[in-house]
Every structure is written in structure tokens, then in C-alpha cells.
Design an enzyme around this catalytic site. Structure first.
Site, PDB file in Angstrom:
ATOM      1  N   LYS A  13       3.370  -1.521  -7.351  1.00 36.81           N
ATOM      2  CA  LYS A  13       2.127  -1.750  -8.270  1.00 36.81           C
ATOM      3  C   LYS A  13       2.214  -3.107  -9.223  1.00 36.81           C
ATOM      4  O   LYS A  13       1.258  -3.810  -9.214  1.00 36.81           O
ATOM      5  CB  LYS A  13       1.882  -0.411  -9.168  1.00 36.81           C
ATOM      6  CG  LYS A  13       1.681   0.847  -8.379  1.00 36.81           C
ATOM      7  CD  LYS A  13       1.459   2.064  -9.416  1.00 36.81           C
ATOM      8  CE  LYS A  13       2.430   2.376 -10.224  1.00 36.81           C
ATOM      9  NZ  LYS A  13       3.867   2.718  -9.455  1.00 36.81           N
ATOM     10  N   ARG A 172      11.115  11.033 -11.523  1.00 40.37           N
ATOM     11  CA  ARG A 172      10.052  10.251 -11.571  1.00 40.37           C
ATOM     12  C   ARG A 172       9.181  10.579 -10.339  1.00 40.37           C
ATOM     13  O   ARG A 172       7.869  10.591 -10.333  1.00 40.37           O
ATOM     14  CB  ARG A 172      10.050   8.713 -11.800  1.00 40.37           C
ATOM     15  CG  ARG A 172      10.713   8.255 -13.089  1.00 40.37           C
ATOM     16  CD  ARG A 172      11.412   7.095 -13.344  1.00 40.37           C
ATOM     17  NE  ARG A 172      10.363   6.019 -12.712  1.00 40.37           N
ATOM     18  CZ  ARG A 172      10.892   4.854 -12.412  1.00 40.37           C
ATOM     19  NH1 ARG A 172      12.229   4.553 -12.505  1.00 40.37           N
ATOM     20  NH2 ARG A 172      10.007   3.779 -12.082  1.00 40.37           N
TER      21      ARG A 172
HETATM   22  P1  AP5 Z   1       7.445  -2.782  -8.371  1.00 43.78           P
HETATM   23  O1  AP5 Z   1       6.238  -3.771  -8.072  1.00 43.78           O
HETATM   24  O2  AP5 Z   1       8.226  -2.874  -9.716  1.00 43.78           O
HETATM   25  O3  AP5 Z   1       6.935  -1.427  -8.272  1.00 43.78           O
HETATM   26  P2  AP5 Z   1       5.902  -0.447  -9.209  1.00 43.78           P
HETATM   27  O4  AP5 Z   1       4.841   0.575  -8.265  1.00 43.78           O
HETATM   28  O5  AP5 Z   1       5.397  -1.314 -10.290  1.00 43.78           O
HETATM   29  O6  AP5 Z   1       7.085   0.607  -9.834  1.00 43.78           O
HETATM   30  P3  AP5 Z   1       7.625   1.203 -11.024  1.00 43.78           P
HETATM   31  O7  AP5 Z   1       8.905   1.874 -11.096  1.00 43.78           O
HETATM   32  O8  AP5 Z   1       7.266   0.351 -12.113  1.00 43.78           O
HETATM   33  O9  AP5 Z   1       6.252   2.347 -11.407  1.00 43.78           O
HETATM   34  P4  AP5 Z   1       6.254   3.567 -12.293  1.00 43.78           P
HETATM   35  O10 AP5 Z   1       5.060   3.907 -12.164  1.00 43.78           O
HETATM   36  O11 AP5 Z   1       7.415   4.467 -12.106  1.00 43.78           O
HETATM   37  O12 AP5 Z   1       6.776   2.882 -13.621  1.00 43.78           O
HETATM   38  P5  AP5 Z   1       6.025   2.380 -15.257  1.00 43.78           P
HETATM   39  O13 AP5 Z   1       6.547   1.347 -15.488  1.00 43.78           O
HETATM   40  O14 AP5 Z   1       4.631   2.425 -14.864  1.00 43.78           O
HETATM   41  O15 AP5 Z   1       8.294  -2.921  -7.072  1.00 43.78           O
HETATM   42  C1  AP5 Z   1       9.596  -2.219  -7.168  1.00 43.78           C
HETATM   43  C2  AP5 Z   1      10.569  -3.194  -6.505  1.00 43.78           C
HETATM   44  O16 AP5 Z   1      10.169  -3.226  -5.156  1.00 43.78           O
HETATM   45  C3  AP5 Z   1      10.554  -4.550  -7.056  1.00 43.78           C
HETATM   46  O17 AP5 Z   1      11.985  -4.969  -7.137  1.00 43.78           O
HETATM   47  C4  AP5 Z   1       9.763  -5.361  -5.956  1.00 43.78           C
HETATM   48  O18 AP5 Z   1      10.294  -6.758  -5.769  1.00 43.78           O
HETATM   49  C5  AP5 Z   1       9.842  -4.525  -4.789  1.00 43.78           C
HETATM   50  N1  AP5 Z   1       8.713  -4.638  -3.762  1.00 43.78           N
HETATM   51  C6  AP5 Z   1       7.455  -4.513  -4.289  1.00 43.78           C
HETATM   52  N2  AP5 Z   1       6.825  -4.521  -3.131  1.00 43.78           N
HETATM   53  C7  AP5 Z   1       7.638  -4.716  -2.109  1.00 43.78           C
HETATM   54  C8  AP5 Z   1       7.222  -4.578  -0.783  1.00 43.78           C
HETATM   55  N3  AP5 Z   1       6.010  -4.667  -0.055  1.00 43.78           N
HETATM   56  N4  AP5 Z   1       8.129  -4.976  -0.100  1.00 43.78           N
HETATM   57  C9  AP5 Z   1       9.656  -4.888  -0.297  1.00 43.78           C
HETATM   58  N5  AP5 Z   1       9.859  -4.848  -1.799  1.00 43.78           N
HETATM   59  C10 AP5 Z   1       8.920  -4.768  -2.230  1.00 43.78           C
HETATM   60  O19 AP5 Z   1       6.389   3.715 -16.067  1.00 43.78           O
HETATM   61  C11 AP5 Z   1       7.480   3.959 -16.367  1.00 43.78           C
HETATM   62  C12 AP5 Z   1       7.452   5.264 -17.223  1.00 43.78           C
HETATM   63  O20 AP5 Z   1       6.718   5.106 -18.586  1.00 43.78           O
HETATM   64  C13 AP5 Z   1       7.223   6.407 -16.611  1.00 43.78           C
HETATM   65  O21 AP5 Z   1       8.096   7.198 -15.833  1.00 43.78           O
HETATM   66  C14 AP5 Z   1       6.495   7.385 -17.850  1.00 43.78           C
HETATM   67  O22 AP5 Z   1       7.607   7.812 -18.326  1.00 43.78           O
HETATM   68  C15 AP5 Z   1       6.131   6.353 -18.888  1.00 43.78           C
HETATM   69  N6  AP5 Z   1       4.524   6.170 -18.580  1.00 43.78           N
HETATM   70  C16 AP5 Z   1       3.722   4.886 -18.063  1.00 43.78           C
HETATM   71  N7  AP5 Z   1       2.742   5.178 -17.832  1.00 43.78           N
HETATM   72  C17 AP5 Z   1       2.448   6.355 -18.273  1.00 43.78           C
HETATM   73  C18 AP5 Z   1       1.057   7.208 -18.359  1.00 43.78           C
HETATM   74  N8  AP5 Z   1      -0.081   6.676 -17.871  1.00 43.78           N
HETATM   75  N9  AP5 Z   1       1.209   8.397 -18.831  1.00 43.78           N
HETATM   76  C19 AP5 Z   1       2.275   8.837 -19.101  1.00 43.78           C
HETATM   77  N10 AP5 Z   1       3.712   8.265 -19.283  1.00 43.78           N
HETATM   78  C20 AP5 Z   1       3.594   7.054 -18.562  1.00 43.78           C
END
Ligand code: AP5
Length: 221
Positions: A13, A172
Site C-alpha cells: 500500500k 497484524r
Molecule cells: P509496503 O508498501 O511497505 O507495504 P504496506 O502495505 O504499506 O505495509 P504496512 O506494513 O505499512 O501496512 P500496515 O497496514 O500493516 O501498516 P500501517 O503503517 O498502515 O511494502 C512492504 C515491503 O514490500 C517493502 O519493503 C516494499 O519495498 C516491498 N514491496 C512492495 N510491493 C512489492 C511487490 N509488488 N513485490 C515485491 N516487494 C514489494 O499501520 C501500522 C499500525 O498502525 C497498525 O498495525 C495499527 O496498529 C496502527 N494503525 C494504522 N492505521 C490504523 C487505523 N486506520 N486504525 C487503527 N489502527 C491503525
């Protein structure tokens, strides 16, 4: 253009939101990033969010909805935004509908990025980012061009997220399945969901998202 990127942790994402932000000239609203900043600053929200995030749970809907309501009021979001990591519960999705409806607005599309569980674990395990400018990388799939030097700002300092530890990743993924997956039928019923194969290489996923954008958001070059 008002878009949601929906997918499990590690689906890509943040990676794809970056491209959409640069090419559609709209801000990326990452609730995870906003919360990590709050934790670093040690604000009240940050203090409340820290333990929940490190356990792989969700921060309360009330806090998150308030943060998003404030953020979409900012001038840079007037022409649209990419929501990355929000909404994550039905309660948040309904709150978002109300926020937008109160402004006479709606969503243009919900982009679902589909990735197998094993690949998610590999992606999260190899993820790191520049400590200075935040650019994201991966040990295998997106290394820096020059070893240990950020492609964007030249910094040599990098960080790994605390919640990327194996035990937290499991929680997660379970949280996603239990609380966020039910958003798919919610948005399908509104005809907004475009499902993308997120197992393809990064550039191919970008191309698929680009092709799936509603006509008003298509790019001509
Ligand atoms: P990346 O693009 O970083 O993936 P992502 O989907 O953004 O993953 P996140 O781990 O950031 O998502 P998340 O939803 O768990 O975390 P968030 O920060 O929102 O890609 C991952 C890796 O893969 C990278 O190294 C990239 O280079 C590689 N990659 C990407 N695409 C690829 C491809 N096609 N092929 C190969 N490699 C690839 O949330 C963190 C925490 O915050 C949550 O756990 C929760 O506690 C809290 N939180 C956030 N939002 C909320 C909400 N709305 N409500 C309640 N709690 C919340």
C-alpha cells in the site's frame, strides 16, 4: 480523486501510494505514518498508540477517525487524497462516509491489493526505510542503488519498524483478517472495489493500478 488502498500488512500500500501521490498530485494519508510520528513525538495520541501498535492491534476508532477528519480538512487534500491504512474497521468506513457526505463528497475507488500470506511475511521481514527522508526499501525486492546509501537523499542511516518483528506480524495479519477484510463486501456493495494482483513486481502492480483508476484519474503520459 479520492482513493483507498486496501490490503494486508506488507501488501504494498505504502509503495503504491507513493507513486499515486507523485503522479496524481494528491497527498498520501497514511494513518500508520501519522501514528508513528505521534509515537516519536511522545504526544498523548502517541502514548496511547505505542503499545497497541507494538502488539499488532488497532488504535481506537475514535482516535483514528478524529485524526483523519482533521487531516482531510487541510488545504492540500482539497483536490483529493490516497488513504493508506484507513479505514480498517467497518466503524471507520462508516465514519469516513459521513465525513465525506458532510462535505458533499464521495470516494472514487477502493483499490484492493491481493498478496499471499507467505509473500507478506517475506516482504515485511526485508523492509527498511531511510531514517532521514522515509523512502522505503526492501533487502531483496527494492534495494538501494548503491549499497547503504539512500537513492533519494543520500543518507546512510536506515531504520526497521518495531512492529515488523515476526511475532507482531502474525498478530497484524490476524487483525487484518478479522477486522479489515469485512470492508471488502462493504465497498463491493457500493461498486467501488478494483482488485489488483499484488504478487507481481512493483512496477507491474503500479501499471495495473494505473489501468484500474476511474476515468477521471487516468494519466495521459
Ligand atoms: P509496503 O508498501 O511497505 O507495504 P504496506 O502495505 O504499506 O505495509 P504496512 O506494513 O505499512 O501496512 P500496515 O497496514 O500493516 O501498516 P500501517 O503503517 O498502515 O511494502 C512492504 C515491503 O514490500 C517493502 O519493503 C516494499 O519495498 C516491498 N514491496 C512492495 N510491493 C512489492 C511487490 N509488488 N513485490 C515485491 N516487494 C514489494 O499501520 C501500522 C499500525 O498502525 C497498525 O498495525 C495499527 O496498529 C496502527 N494503525 C494504522 N492505521 C490504523 C487505523 N486506520 N486504525 C487503527 N489502527 C491503525
Amino acid at each position: 480523486m479520492r482513493l483507498i488502498l486496501l490490503g494486508p500488512p506488507g501488501a504494498g500500500k505504502g509503495t503504491q501510494a507513493q507513486w499515486l501521490k507523485e503522479n496524481l498530485k494528491i497527498p498520501q494519508l497514511s494513518t500508520g505514518e501519522m501514528l508513528r510520528e505521534a509515537v516519536t513525538q511522545g504526544s498523548e495520541v502517541g502514548r496511547e498508540a505505542k503499545a497497541v501498535m507494538e502488539a499488532g492491534g488497532l488504535v481506537s476508532d475514535e482516535i483514528i477517525n478524529r485524526i483523519v477528519a482533521d487531516r482531510i480538512e487541510q488545504p492540500d487534500a482539497a483536490q483529493g487524497f490516497v488513504l493508506d491504512g484507513y479505514p480498517r474497521t467497518l466503524n471507520q468506513a462508516e465514519a469516513l462516509d459521513r465525513m465525506l457526505a458532510a462535505r458533499g463528497l464521495g470516494l472514487d475507488a477502493v483499490i484492493e491489493i491481493k498478496v499471499d500470506q507467505q509473500a507478506l511475511v517475506e516482504r515485511i521481514a526485508g523492509r527498511f526505510s531511510c531514517a532521514k527522508c522515509g523512502t522505503g526499501y526492501h533487502d531483496t525486492f527494492k534495494p538501494t542503488a548503491v549499497a547503504d546509501v539512500c537513492d533519494v537523499c543520500g543518507s546512510t542511516e536506515f531504520v526497521r519498524r518495531k512492529d515488523d518483528r515476526a511475532e507482531t506480524v502474525r498478530s497484524r495479519l490476524e487483525t487484518y483478517e478479522a477486522q479489515t477484510q469485512p470492508l471488502l463486501p462493504f465497498y463491493r456493495a457500493k461498486g467501488l472495489v478494483r482488485s489488483i494482483d499484488g504478487m507481481a513486481p512493483i512496477e507491474a502492480v503500479t501499471a495495473a493500478i494505473r489501468a484500474a483508476l476511474p476515468a477521471s484519474g487516468r494519466l495521459t503520459n
